[in-house]
Scaffold this motif. Structure first.
Motif, PDB file in Angstrom:
ATOM      1  N   ASN A 195     -17.060  27.622 -11.245  1.00  9.67           N
ATOM      2  CA  ASN A 195     -17.086  28.353  -9.979  1.00  9.67           C
ATOM      3  C   ASN A 195     -15.885  28.084  -9.092  1.00  9.67           C
ATOM      4  O   ASN A 195     -15.331  29.005  -8.476  1.00  9.67           O
ATOM      5  N   ASP A 196     -15.468  26.797  -8.986  1.00 11.42           N
ATOM      6  CA  ASP A 196     -14.348  26.495  -8.095  1.00 11.42           C
ATOM      7  C   ASP A 196     -13.057  27.127  -8.598  1.00 11.42           C
ATOM      8  O   ASP A 196     -12.269  27.676  -7.817  1.00 11.42           O
ATOM      9  N   ALA A 197     -12.821  27.092  -9.926  1.00 13.55           N
ATOM     10  CA  ALA A 197     -11.619  27.702 -10.488  1.00 13.55           C
ATOM     11  C   ALA A 197     -11.675  29.216 -10.353  1.00 13.55           C
ATOM     12  O   ALA A 197     -10.654  29.864 -10.079  1.00 13.55           O
ATOM     13  N   SER A 198     -12.861  29.812 -10.529  1.00 11.53           N
ATOM     14  CA  SER A 198     -13.020  31.255 -10.329  1.00 11.53           C
ATOM     15  C   SER A 198     -12.649  31.638  -8.903  1.00 11.53           C
ATOM     16  O   SER A 198     -11.944  32.627  -8.665  1.00 11.53           O
ATOM     17  N   GLY A 199     -13.129  30.837  -7.952  1.00 13.01           N
ATOM     18  CA  GLY A 199     -12.820  31.107  -6.550  1.00 13.01           C
ATOM     19  C   GLY A 199     -11.337  31.046  -6.264  1.00 13.01           C
ATOM     20  O   GLY A 199     -10.807  31.842  -5.476  1.00 13.01           O
ATOM     21  N   ASN A 200     -10.626  30.103  -6.913  1.00  9.60           N
ATOM     22  CA  ASN A 200      -9.174  30.000  -6.716  1.00  9.60           C
ATOM     23  C   ASN A 200      -8.451  31.230  -7.252  1.00  9.60           C
ATOM     24  O   ASN A 200      -7.497  31.717  -6.638  1.00  9.60           O
ATOM     25  N   VAL A 201      -8.890  31.722  -8.411  1.00 12.82           N
ATOM     26  CA  VAL A 201      -8.250  32.901  -8.995  1.00 12.82           C
ATOM     27  C   VAL A 201      -8.486  34.124  -8.108  1.00 12.82           C
ATOM     28  O   VAL A 201      -7.552  34.885  -7.809  1.00 12.82           O
ATOM     29  N   VAL A 202      -9.726  34.321  -7.660  1.00  5.60           N
ATOM     30  CA  VAL A 202     -10.015  35.445  -6.771  1.00  5.60           C
ATOM     31  C   VAL A 202      -9.266  35.289  -5.457  1.00  5.60           C
ATOM     32  O   VAL A 202      -8.727  36.259  -4.912  1.00  5.60           O
ATOM     33  N   GLY A 203      -9.196  34.064  -4.950  1.00  7.01           N
ATOM     34  CA  GLY A 203      -8.445  33.826  -3.722  1.00  7.01           C
ATOM     35  C   GLY A 203      -6.986  34.199  -3.860  1.00  7.01           C
ATOM     36  O   GLY A 203      -6.383  34.746  -2.923  1.00  7.01           O
ATOM     37  N   LEU A 204      -6.404  33.939  -5.020  1.00  5.10           N
ATOM     38  CA  LEU A 204      -5.002  34.300  -5.247  1.00  5.10           C
ATOM     39  C   LEU A 204      -4.847  35.818  -5.309  1.00  5.10           C
ATOM     40  O   LEU A 204      -3.883  36.377  -4.766  1.00  5.10           O
ATOM     41  N   LEU A 205      -5.782  36.501  -5.945  1.00  2.23           N
ATOM     42  CA  LEU A 205      -5.751  37.973  -5.958  1.00  2.23           C
ATOM     43  C   LEU A 205      -5.863  38.516  -4.535  1.00  2.23           C
ATOM     44  O   LEU A 205      -5.153  39.469  -4.160  1.00  2.23           O
ATOM     45  N   GLN A 206      -6.733  37.920  -3.732  1.00  2.00           N
ATOM     46  CA  GLN A 206      -6.878  38.357  -2.350  1.00  2.00           C
ATOM     47  C   GLN A 206      -5.589  38.126  -1.570  1.00  2.00           C
ATOM     48  O   GLN A 206      -5.202  38.954  -0.722  1.00  2.00           O
ATOM     49  N   HIS A 207      -4.893  37.035  -1.884  1.00  2.00           N
ATOM     50  CA  HIS A 207      -3.641  36.743  -1.186  1.00  2.00           C
ATOM     51  C   HIS A 207      -2.554  37.750  -1.571  1.00  2.00           C
ATOM     52  O   HIS A 207      -1.802  38.220  -0.699  1.00  2.00           O
ATOM     53  N   VAL A 208      -2.470  38.089  -2.849  1.00  2.00           N
ATOM     54  CA  VAL A 208      -1.517  39.108  -3.288  1.00  2.00           C
ATOM     55  C   VAL A 208      -1.802  40.424  -2.564  1.00  2.00           C
ATOM     56  O   VAL A 208      -0.891  41.114  -2.088  1.00  2.00           O
ATOM     57  N   ASN A 209      -3.078  40.765  -2.457  1.00  2.00           N
ATOM     58  CA  ASN A 209      -3.472  41.988  -1.757  1.00  2.00           C
ATOM     59  C   ASN A 209      -3.076  41.932  -0.283  1.00  2.00           C
ATOM     60  O   ASN A 209      -2.550  42.903   0.279  1.00  2.00           O
ATOM     61  N   ALA A 210      -3.292  40.787   0.359  1.00  2.00           N
ATOM     62  CA  ALA A 210      -3.010  40.660   1.786  1.00  2.00           C
ATOM     63  C   ALA A 210      -1.516  40.703   2.074  1.00  2.00           C
ATOM     64  O   ALA A 210      -1.075  41.320   3.047  1.00  2.00           O
ATOM     65  N   VAL A 211      -0.714  40.051   1.240  1.00  2.00           N
ATOM     66  CA  VAL A 211       0.723  39.948   1.502  1.00  2.00           C
ATOM     67  C   VAL A 211       1.464  41.207   1.073  1.00  2.00           C
ATOM     68  O   VAL A 211       2.344  41.704   1.779  1.00  2.00           O
ATOM     69  N   LEU A 212       1.103  41.766  -0.091  1.00  2.00           N
ATOM     70  CA  LEU A 212       1.841  42.908  -0.622  1.00  2.00           C
ATOM     71  C   LEU A 212       1.166  44.250  -0.367  1.00  2.00           C
ATOM     72  O   LEU A 212       1.786  45.289  -0.513  1.00  2.00           O
ATOM     73  N   GLY A 213      -0.114  44.222  -0.040  1.00  2.00           N
ATOM     74  CA  GLY A 213      -0.846  45.475   0.082  1.00  2.00           C
ATOM     75  C   GLY A 213      -1.207  46.079  -1.253  1.00  2.00           C
ATOM     76  O   GLY A 213      -1.666  47.225  -1.330  1.00  2.00           O
ATOM     77  N   THR A 214      -1.011  45.344  -2.329  1.00  2.00           N
ATOM     78  CA  THR A 214      -1.253  45.838  -3.680  1.00  2.00           C
ATOM     79  C   THR A 214      -2.715  46.240  -3.867  1.00  2.00           C
ATOM     80  O   THR A 214      -3.625  45.503  -3.492  1.00  2.00           O
ATOM     81  N   THR A 215      -2.951  47.402  -4.466  1.00  2.00           N
ATOM     82  CA  THR A 215      -4.296  47.800  -4.870  1.00  2.00           C
ATOM     83  C   THR A 215      -4.703  46.938  -6.059  1.00  2.00           C
ATOM     84  O   THR A 215      -3.934  46.793  -7.007  1.00  2.00           O
ATOM     85  N   ILE A 216      -5.898  46.372  -6.014  1.00  2.00           N
ATOM     86  CA  ILE A 216      -6.343  45.465  -7.072  1.00  2.00           C
ATOM     87  C   ILE A 216      -7.701  45.912  -7.595  1.00  2.00           C
ATOM     88  O   ILE A 216      -8.636  46.140  -6.818  1.00  2.00           O
ATOM     89  N   VAL A 217      -7.794  46.044  -8.919  1.00  2.00           N
ATOM     90  CA  VAL A 217      -9.048  46.407  -9.575  1.00  2.00           C
ATOM     91  C   VAL A 217      -9.283  45.404 -10.693  1.00  2.00           C
ATOM     92  O   VAL A 217      -8.396  45.187 -11.530  1.00  2.00           O
ATOM     93  N   ILE A 218     -10.446  44.773 -10.694  1.00  2.00           N
ATOM     94  CA  ILE A 218     -10.777  43.841 -11.767  1.00  2.00           C
ATOM     95  C   ILE A 218     -12.044  44.301 -12.487  1.00  2.00           C
ATOM     96  O   ILE A 218     -12.844  45.071 -11.941  1.00  2.00           O
ATOM     97  N   VAL A 219     -12.209  43.821 -13.699  1.00  2.00           N
ATOM     98  CA  VAL A 219     -13.447  43.967 -14.463  1.00  2.00           C
ATOM     99  C   VAL A 219     -14.132  42.612 -14.493  1.00  2.00           C
ATOM    100  O   VAL A 219     -13.476  41.577 -14.702  1.00  2.00           O
ATOM    101  N   THR A 220     -15.433  42.594 -14.249  1.00  2.00           N
ATOM    102  CA  THR A 220     -16.189  41.353 -14.366  1.00  2.00           C
ATOM    103  C   THR A 220     -17.639  41.678 -14.741  1.00  2.00           C
ATOM    104  O   THR A 220     -18.148  42.742 -14.398  1.00  2.00           O
ATOM    105  N   HIS A 221     -18.264  40.749 -15.453  1.00  2.00           N
ATOM    106  CA  HIS A 221     -19.699  40.874 -15.726  1.00  2.00           C
ATOM    107  C   HIS A 221     -20.500  39.941 -14.828  1.00  2.00           C
ATOM    108  O   HIS A 221     -21.717  39.889 -14.909  1.00  2.00           O
ATOM    109  N   ASP A 222     -19.799  39.222 -13.948  1.00  2.00           N
ATOM    110  CA  ASP A 222     -20.414  38.179 -13.126  1.00  2.00           C
ATOM    111  C   ASP A 222     -20.656  38.694 -11.704  1.00  2.00           C
ATOM    112  O   ASP A 222     -19.703  38.903 -10.936  1.00  2.00           O
TER     113      ASP A 222
END
Length: 293
Positions: A195-222
């Motif tokens: 869970n903690d590592a998952s949160g770090n990865v999602v947090g990094l995606l959120q940061h990329v989105n916040a700084v660059l405005g990049t549209t982000i789409v992920i696939v997850t079963h969780d």
């Protein structure tokens, strides 16, 4: 992990901006044992520029097929797939490949195909940027500048093979962000992570989105990972089953007027059940006919 920078003003000149994604009536077939198998059955999805969306659902429901269509790795059998002004179904394989070298980044499941294992994060990012430059796009930063911006400076010179899985996935995100893409697609980026590592990865995606405005789409079963995104789209049996927005779940009426009932409601209305549709001023009710009807 170092603290993340939170404003594009700290990185002048860095402004990729997201791009919208539009799927209309998308059908996708594939061949298996000499027969056509329907993977998608009329998918309608609209994603605005800069949105963060999680495609949620069990394995085998069509989520990854949707993601690969958005990346231009597949062409739809029918319907329209647009990324910004680009109609991917009308583009050649070369044009779609050039788009992936610059404006679209695709992070496949697992780190093996995303990273060069014996190279460092700096070298991996340099390699991704080299491909973009070959297609006429100049990334707005040097590799170490990007790693610093994303809080990964401490591992910049460590071979990827020596990093724990969670950090490998973070480096995969950084490598996908290396070209300042307008659309970043990630297939199960938190698979097999605690869970903690998952949160770090999602947090990094959120940061990329916040700084660059990049549209982000992920696939997850969780569902717990999907809950970290402001919008979820649940794919069931090759169709859009429901959407979640900030904790609220909604059924979706597709282009044909069909609606997929939630699994718990289907227990009361199994397939082929006759229902009476009753219109009220403030709602619509589904009711099973009585024994005399």
């Amino acid at each position: 992990m170092m603290s993340l920078r939170t404003s594009p003003d700290e990185n002048p000149g860095v402004a990729a901006g997201g791009v919208g994604v539009h799927l209309l009536g998308v059908v996708h077939l594939y061949r298996q044992s000499g027969s056509d198998v329907v993977a998608l059955r009329g998918i309608d999805i609209d994603i605005g520029p800069g949105e963060m969306v999680a495609l949620l659902g069990p394995s085998g429901m069509g989520k990854t097929t949707v993601l690969r269509l958005m990346a231009g790795l597949l062409k739809p059998s029918a319907g329209v797939v647009k990324v910004g002004a680009h109609d991917l179904g009308r583009m050649s394989a070369l044009e779609r490949r050039e788009l992936r070298a610059g404006d679209i980044s695709f992070m496949v499941q697992g780190t093996g195909a995303n990273l060069l294992p014996f190279a460092t994060p700096t070298q991996n990012i340099w390699f991704a940027q080299h491909g973009a430059k070959a297609n006429g796009k100049t990334p707005p930063w040097l590799p170490d500048q990007l790693l610093d911006m994303l809080g990964l400076r401490d591992v910049a010179s460590t071979p990827v093979s020596d990093l724990p899985l969670g950090l490998k996935q973070q480096v995969s995100v950084a490598t996908c962000a290396a070209t300042a893409p307008r659309l970043l697609l990630a297939d199960e980026p938190t698979a097999q992570l605690p869970n903690d590592a998952s949160g770090n990865v999602v947090g990094l995606l959120q940061h990329v989105n916040a700084v660059l405005g990049t549209t982000i789409v992920i696939v997850t079963h969780d569902p717990s990972v999907a809950a970290l995104f402001p919008r979820t789209v649940t794919i069931r049996d090759g169709r859009v089953g429901s959407e979640g927005r900030r904790g609220e779940e909604y059924a979706v009426v597709d282009g044909s007027g069909s609606i997929q009932l939630p699994p718990d409601v289907l227990e009361s209305f199994p397939p082929n059940t006759r229902v009476r549709v009753i219109r009220r001023p403030d709602r619509v009710e589904l009711r099973r006919p009585g024994p005399e009807e």
